[in-house]
Write a protein that holds these residues in place. Structure first.
Motif, PDB file in Angstrom:
ATOM      1  N   ALA A   1     -60.711  -7.379 -19.354  1.00 50.33           N
ATOM      2  CA  ALA A   1     -59.952  -7.040 -18.169  1.00 50.33           C
ATOM      3  C   ALA A   1     -59.596  -5.669 -17.703  1.00 50.33           C
ATOM      4  N   ALA A   2     -59.406  -4.742 -18.651  1.00 48.69           N
ATOM      5  CA  ALA A   2     -59.360  -3.485 -18.367  1.00 48.69           C
ATOM      6  C   ALA A   2     -60.484  -2.798 -17.707  1.00 48.69           C
ATOM      7  N   TYR A   3     -61.562  -3.145 -18.043  1.00 54.65           N
ATOM      8  CA  TYR A   3     -62.918  -2.760 -17.628  1.00 54.65           C
ATOM      9  C   TYR A   3     -63.141  -3.255 -16.219  1.00 54.65           C
ATOM     10  N   ILE A   4     -62.750  -4.274 -16.072  1.00 53.51           N
ATOM     11  CA  ILE A   4     -62.876  -5.106 -14.511  1.00 53.51           C
ATOM     12  C   ILE A   4     -61.743  -4.400 -13.836  1.00 53.51           C
ATOM     13  N   ASP A   5     -60.860  -4.100 -14.214  1.00 49.47           N
ATOM     14  CA  ASP A   5     -59.824  -3.553 -13.386  1.00 49.47           C
ATOM     15  C   ASP A   5     -60.313  -2.026 -12.836  1.00 49.47           C
ATOM     16  N   ASP A   6     -60.850  -1.215 -13.498  1.00 46.77           N
ATOM     17  CA  ASP A   6     -61.605  -0.176 -13.430  1.00 46.77           C
ATOM     18  C   ASP A   6     -62.539  -0.322 -12.243  1.00 46.77           C
ATOM     19  N   CYS A   7     -63.322  -1.335 -12.421  1.00 45.37           N
ATOM     20  CA  CYS A   7     -64.351  -1.731 -11.359  1.00 45.37           C
ATOM     21  C   CYS A   7     -63.703  -2.167  -9.934  1.00 45.37           C
ATOM     22  N   LEU A   8     -62.669  -2.941  -9.928  1.00 44.21           N
ATOM     23  CA  LEU A   8     -61.928  -3.229  -8.814  1.00 44.21           C
ATOM     24  C   LEU A   8     -61.314  -1.835  -8.134  1.00 44.21           C
ATOM     25  N   ALA A   9     -60.816  -1.119  -8.804  1.00 47.64           N
ATOM     26  CA  ALA A   9     -59.953   0.298  -8.334  1.00 47.64           C
ATOM     27  C   ALA A   9     -61.124   1.057  -7.715  1.00 47.64           C
ATOM     28  N   ALA A  10     -62.473   0.710  -8.209  1.00 47.64           N
ATOM     29  CA  ALA A  10     -63.647   1.472  -7.553  1.00 47.64           C
ATOM     30  C   ALA A  10     -64.204   0.907  -6.417  1.00 47.64           C
ATOM     31  N   GLY A  11     -63.680  -0.197  -5.684  1.00 51.72           N
ATOM     32  CA  GLY A  11     -63.975  -0.989  -4.530  1.00 51.72           C
ATOM     33  C   GLY A  11     -64.860  -2.212  -5.179  1.00 51.72           C
ATOM     34  N   GLU A  12     -65.155  -2.538  -6.131  1.00 51.34           N
ATOM     35  CA  GLU A  12     -65.944  -3.862  -6.258  1.00 51.34           C
ATOM     36  C   GLU A  12     -65.286  -5.036  -6.180  1.00 51.34           C
ATOM     37  N   THR A  13     -64.820  -5.534  -5.104  1.00 49.63           N
ATOM     38  CA  THR A  13     -63.927  -6.609  -4.945  1.00 49.63           C
ATOM     39  C   THR A  13     -64.352  -7.945  -5.289  1.00 49.63           C
ATOM     40  N   GLY A  14     -65.514  -8.175  -5.781  1.00 52.43           N
ATOM     41  CA  GLY A  14     -66.059  -9.575  -5.907  1.00 52.43           C
ATOM     42  C   GLY A  14     -66.091  -9.849  -7.380  1.00 52.43           C
ATOM     43  N   TRP A  15     -65.330  -9.155  -8.063  1.00 53.90           N
ATOM     44  CA  TRP A  15     -65.161  -9.635  -9.478  1.00 53.90           C
ATOM     45  C   TRP A  15     -63.765  -9.962 -10.147  1.00 53.90           C
ATOM     46  N   GLY A  16     -63.072 -10.448  -9.365  1.00 53.68           N
ATOM     47  CA  GLY A  16     -61.784 -10.863 -10.060  1.00 53.68           C
ATOM     48  C   GLY A  16     -62.008 -11.959 -11.031  1.00 53.68           C
ATOM     49  N   ILE A  17     -61.006 -11.861 -11.912  1.00 57.80           N
ATOM     50  CA  ILE A  17     -61.058 -13.007 -12.948  1.00 57.80           C
ATOM     51  C   ILE A  17     -60.328 -14.097 -12.942  1.00 57.80           C
ATOM     52  N   VAL A  18     -60.684 -15.061 -13.174  1.00 62.56           N
ATOM     53  CA  VAL A  18     -59.998 -16.399 -13.286  1.00 62.56           C
ATOM     54  C   VAL A  18     -59.954 -16.726 -14.649  1.00 62.56           C
TER      55      VAL A  18
END
Length: 506
Positions: A55-72
């Motif tokens: 979840a922390a790695y994905i948080d970095d990706c979302l901060a970089a603008g990759e909005t299609g990878w939210g976690i359910v």
């Protein structure tokens, strides 16, 4: 599990999307617009490790603008994580702790939380959503429901349930298989299944288990030939392997109280972790993936050398420290590792395990073990030996037993590796005596207790435990491993770890 005794005396406000805006400037918060994030990943097993790692790695990706990878996030058993995070809009604090410092960061990558037993249909809806392209898992070794021989435990009540009731599954196998069946029927491409648990060749292992489950399901439904779901899973679904590494101790009431003071609001379930974080992933994602490599993830063609090094050097020594630490009266890893005898033992265990690692794979074992020593010495984590001790029957085969067998095959004598096995048996025997009754648990506890109640000799105990757990069941070096384990267990019964260490010249 979050305690009812939180920091309400200090603050009545709760962490949320609104209160996150008022946190001190020293605390990092999501820099992206969470309302624009769409789900792309379903994660099974939303425990503390997932929240400190993937979840922390994905948080970095979302901060970089990759909005299609939210976690359910999906909890397969308990509603505890859901009940803690959903009133907080999925937000939680990640506390990165070293011996002298603590850095707080609010993670926002979990967009929704589901509890499988409460609403299995909602979980299946998330899994069949065309936007879901990756399913990740951290469900712990025991939740893969393997029999002693390594195959699927077809007699397990939850497997029996999922075969009889595919639309209301209980297991990861049942949810994944039903979702893949529905996606195939709807013409939706399959998701990629990314196992993040400490299983050997974890992607291939889960792939094999899911095919076994699908074959049993096909047989019940009378499916044949190319129409079978098992063939679809075998041919069309990607199961990349991965290796994960980060130490994540259990959160305490003191942690909650301290973090509430720092935040100025209450966080029902913050997560504690160390600065070190590693993720090695086989790059096989037909449906696409986040750009993890931008944030430190190592994307490779073959995970196995990294996986073996981590399982045998970190996880193996961690288990050994846990059991010997418990028997020596040490409550946390840093205290156990500060014990000169245990410290010397770990060095010797590493020396036995390193020659069993893949050759010519570029593994920097000297620097890796030096880093491990620093991590084990981190006094800020207070990682409980009892927490690490859980589920030994599921963990020791890949962490310790495999190394011991390969050491014997190479003509060496794995004295220290086999002491780790004996220490697990002795620690199990100590529960209800010198250790509290339920100080740690194991899926085989009832049978292990029954063996202990017989008061067998060390040799008889070792044979019974190895047969029960399926250790080295068909390996030629099994007798040697059992003989060495028996000698250590005799020493541990006679004089505890001090006697066992003395017999090894420590």
């Amino acid at each position: 599990m979050p305690s009812e005794q939180t920091s309400r005396a200090t603050t009545t406000k709760r962490l949320s999307s609104i209160t996150a805006r008022t946190l001190p400037a020293s605390i990092a918060t999501p820099s992206y617009d969470r309302s624009r994030v769409v789900p792309g990943i379903v994660h099974l097993g939303v425990g503390a490790f997932h929240r400190a790692h993937q979840a922390a790695y994905i948080d970095d990706c979302l901060a970089a603008g990759e909005t299609g990878w939210g976690i359910v996030g999906v909890s397969l058993r308990s509603a505890d994580t859901h009940d803690a995070l959903m009133p907080q809009d999925g937000l939680y604090t990640l506390a990165i702790r070293s011996s002298g410092t603590e850095k707080l960061q609010v993670i926002g990558s979990i967009a929704a939380m589901l509890v499988a037993p409460e609403d299995p249909s909602a979980v299946l809806a998330a899994l069949t959503d065309p936007r879901t392209r990756i399913v990740t898992l951290t469900i712990t070794e025991k939740a893969y429901l393997r029999a002693a021989g390594g195959g699927l435990d077809a007699a397990h009540p939850d497997i029996v349930n999922d075969l009889a009731n595919p639309k209301i599954p209980k297991t990861a196998h049942g949810f994944l298989t039903e979702a893949l069946a529905r996606r195939r029927a709807a013409g939706t491409p399959p998701f990629t299944v990314l196992c993040c648990d400490n299983l050997p060749a974890n992607g291939a292992t889960l792939h094999r288990l899911l095919i076994e489950f699908a074959e049993m399901r096909d047989a019940r439904l009378g499916a044949k030939g190319d129409a079978t779901l098992a063939k679809h899973i075998a041919d069309a679904v990607a199961f990349p392997s991965s290796m994960v590494d980060r130490i994540v101790p259990a959160t305490t009431d003191a942690d909650r109280a301290r973090i509430a003071v720092e935040l100025g609001v209450e966080d029902a379930w913050p997560v504690m972790t160390e600065p070190f974080c590693q993720w090695v992933v086989e790059d096989n994602f037909p449906g696409g993936r986040p750009a993890w490599e931008r944030f430190g993830v190592t994307m490779v063609n073959d995970v196995r050398p990294f996986e073996d090094m981590k399982l045998r050097l970190l996880n193996g020594s961690h288990s050994a420290i846990a059991y010997l630490g418990l028997l020596s009266g040490h409550a946390t890893v840093d205290r156990a590792f500060a014990d000169p005898a245990i410290r010397a033992f770990v060095d010797a265990l590493w020396a036995e395990a390193i020659p069993t690692l893949p050759k010519n794979a570029g593994l920097a074992t000297a620097s890796y073990t030096a880093e491990l020593a620093e991590r084990f010495s981190n006094t800020a984590l207070a990682h409980r030996t009892a927490q690490i001790a859980n589920d030994g029957s599921q963990k020791l085969p890949q962490r310790i037993v495999a190394s011991a067998l390969e050491s014997i095959e190479a003509g060496a004598v794995p004295e220290h590796l086999t002491l780790a096995i004996a220490a697990w048996i002795a620690a199990c025997e100590a529960r209800g005596k010198t250790l509290p009754e339920s100080h740690f648990t194991d899926p085989l506890d009832a049978a292990l207790t029954a063996i202990g109640d017989k008061r067998l000799s060390a040799a008889e105990t070792v044979v019974s435990v190895f047969d029960l757990a399926g250790f080295a069941k068909e390996e030629s070096g099994r007798a040697n491993v059992m003989d060495l384990t028996t000698a250590h267990l005799e020493q541990l019964r006679r004089g505890g770890p001090a006697a066992a260490f003395a017999a090894l010249g420590i």
